[in-house]
Design a protein around this motif. Structure first.
Motif, short mmCIF file in Angstrom:
data_model
loop_
_atom_site.label_atom_id
_atom_site.label_comp_id
_atom_site.label_asym_id
_atom_site.label_seq_id
_atom_site.Cartn_x
_atom_site.Cartn_y
_atom_site.Cartn_z
N TYR A 89 60.93 26.63 41.95
CA TYR A 89 60.64 27.82 42.76
C TYR A 89 59.22 27.77 43.32
O TYR A 89 58.97 28.18 44.45
N GLN A 90 58.30 27.25 42.52
CA GLN A 90 56.92 27.14 42.96
C GLN A 90 56.79 26.25 44.19
O GLN A 90 55.96 26.46 45.06
N GLY A 92 59.05 26.03 46.40
CA GLY A 92 59.85 26.59 47.49
C GLY A 92 61.25 26.06 47.52
O GLY A 92 61.94 26.15 48.53
N THR A 94 65.21 25.93 45.55
CA THR A 94 66.07 26.84 44.78
C THR A 94 66.91 26.03 43.81
O THR A 94 67.89 25.40 44.22
N HIS A 271 58.16 32.51 47.15
CA HIS A 271 58.94 31.72 46.19
C HIS A 271 60.02 32.53 45.47
O HIS A 271 60.78 31.96 44.71
N THR A 274 65.33 32.85 48.82
CA THR A 274 66.03 31.59 49.09
C THR A 274 66.78 31.68 50.41
O THR A 274 67.11 32.78 50.88
N VAL A 297 56.21 28.40 51.24
CA VAL A 297 55.46 28.89 50.06
C VAL A 297 53.97 28.60 50.18
O VAL A 297 53.16 29.30 49.60
N ASN A 300 53.00 31.32 52.41
CA ASN A 300 53.57 32.57 51.90
C ASN A 300 54.22 33.42 53.00
O ASN A 300 53.98 34.63 53.12
#
Length: 396
Positions: A89-90, A92, A94, A271, A274, A297, A300
């Motif tokens: 997730y960090q 970006g 899924t 993050h 999705t 990400v 942002n």
């Protein structure tokens, strides 16, 4: 000597009936419940509390008169699944924890424990089937879709190996869900009417943003709506210098910058979102609902488009890196420059779609006959011939 089978009793109806059927077939059955999670602060606890599940599993074992024990795998689960999820997730991406959980926990850590208990096989309540064929005097195991088209779970097992399949049984794979419930009911099993668990493998329903906030701090950013008139959507395909050039073109996602659309809202962290997501954006006033078409990400920013037919959601191809290609059927491995027509899916329950695999030096391209919606990095693509799932990979 009776063959011993250790059943992963989850406290649900499927594994309960799997244990009953194996017992009826004359196996020496042992029930084992996996405890994989301790932190109730992020689970919607009345939805899938592990305590209730382990209790139900114990009552089923008692009713069937089989030995039962609980194993605590929460350390391995945290290291192999939860930490991996945070990392993905960090970046970006899924991740798909259910696929990983089967590969890393159920059919690895759990299987080793079962084999140490003298098991010949491990069994689960998955809706899929196992086939065996012989090639050049060698036994080869097949992973086949479950008979119930609405419940087929072969996709979740797309990362299994020949070694793992050789030791696995899927007792309910030939049955419909309604038949499974009927057997549970006839046998007065406490799980007969229990609802199917939703959410993360073994954790239960999780409030994902809160779950991720343990490691990934909230950070306000822009929600940008990209119009369907975005110039890149209208570009003509260039002339390609090679086939790989064309494959790369078909698999490349659109690149956006903040000036490509207008800001329509703010979010608390790219993050947490999705591709293809519609809920949780909290932006009103659009003619059609907004869908996430991409996330950045690093900056942002969440990019969105109106309606499920927005061109930003669709592309025809995807790429799997060389090291992330997995063949269940090693005898069907594609050599470099090889091609193969298959049916493929990029998420659970998605209808199978016609596609062609193209093996190159750097990896594997999967090119679909029809454009696919929300191809998502970090998820798994699985490919089939008929009912057999024989390979998969992580979408790059």
């Amino acid at each position: 000597m009776k063959k011993r089978v250790v059943v992963g009793l989850s406290g649900g109806v499927d594994s309960s009936v799997a244990a009953y059927l194996l017992q009826k077939q004359g196996y020496d059955v042992v029930g084992l419940f996996m405890k994989n999670w301790h932190d109730d602060s992020v689970t919607i606890s009345d939805e899938c509390p592990w305590l209730e599940d382990s209790n139900d599993a114990m009552l089923v074992a008692e009713k069937l008169g089989i030995p039962f024990q609980t194993v605590d795998l929460s350390e391995e689960y945290k290291a192999r699944i939860v930490d991996y999820m945070f990392r993905e997730y960090q970046m970006g991406r899924t991740p798909n924890p259910d696929v990983l959980c089967n590969r890393e926990i159920k059919f690895d850590v759990f299987m080793k424990i079962a084999l140490n208990l003298g098991a010949d096989f491990v069994a689960t309540g998955h809706y899929c089937r196992k086939g065996t064929i012989e090639r050049n005097g060698k036994q080869i195991y097949q992973l086949l879709a479950g008979k119930d088209p609405n419940k087929d779970q072969s996709y979740f097992l797309c990362q299994l190996s020949q070694e793992q399949l050789s030791k696995t049984l899927f007792p309910i794979g030939e049955m419909l869900k309604s038949e499974v419930r009927q057997i549970a009911s006839e046998q007065n099993l406490i799980t007969a009417e229990k609802r199917d668990s939703q959410g993360l493998c073994f954790i239960g329903k999780v409030r994902l943003p809160e779950f991720l906030q343990q490691k990934l701090a909230p950070k306000t950013g822009a929600i940008v709506e990209v119009p369907t008139s975005f110039p890149q959507y209208k570009l003509q395909a260039p002339n390609f210098i090679s086939e790989e050039d064309e494959l790369r073109y078909l698999s490349t996602k659109y690149e956006y910058s903040q000036t490509d659309g207008k800001q329509v809202g703010t979010h608390h962290g790219a993050h947490y979102y999705t591709k293809g997501q519609r809920k949780g954006l909290a932006v009103g006033g659009t003619k059609e609902p907004l869908f996430v078409i991409d996330t950045n990400v690093d900056e942002n920013i969440i990019y969105t488009g109106q309606g499920k037919d927005h061109p930003g959601l669709y592309r025809r191809g995807l790429f799997v890196k060389k090291e992330e290609i997995h063949w269940i059927r090693e005898d069907l491995t594609l050599d470099e420059d090889g091609k193969m027509e298959v049916n493929a899916r990029i998420r659970y329950r998605q209808p199978l779609e016609k596609a062609t695999l193209h093996r190159t030096f750097s990896g594997l391209y999967v090119i679909f006959d029809n454009p696919q919606s929300a191809i998502t990095e970090g998820q798994f693509v699985a490919w089939y011939k008929g009912a057999e799932l024989f390979g998969s990979g992580v979408i790059s």
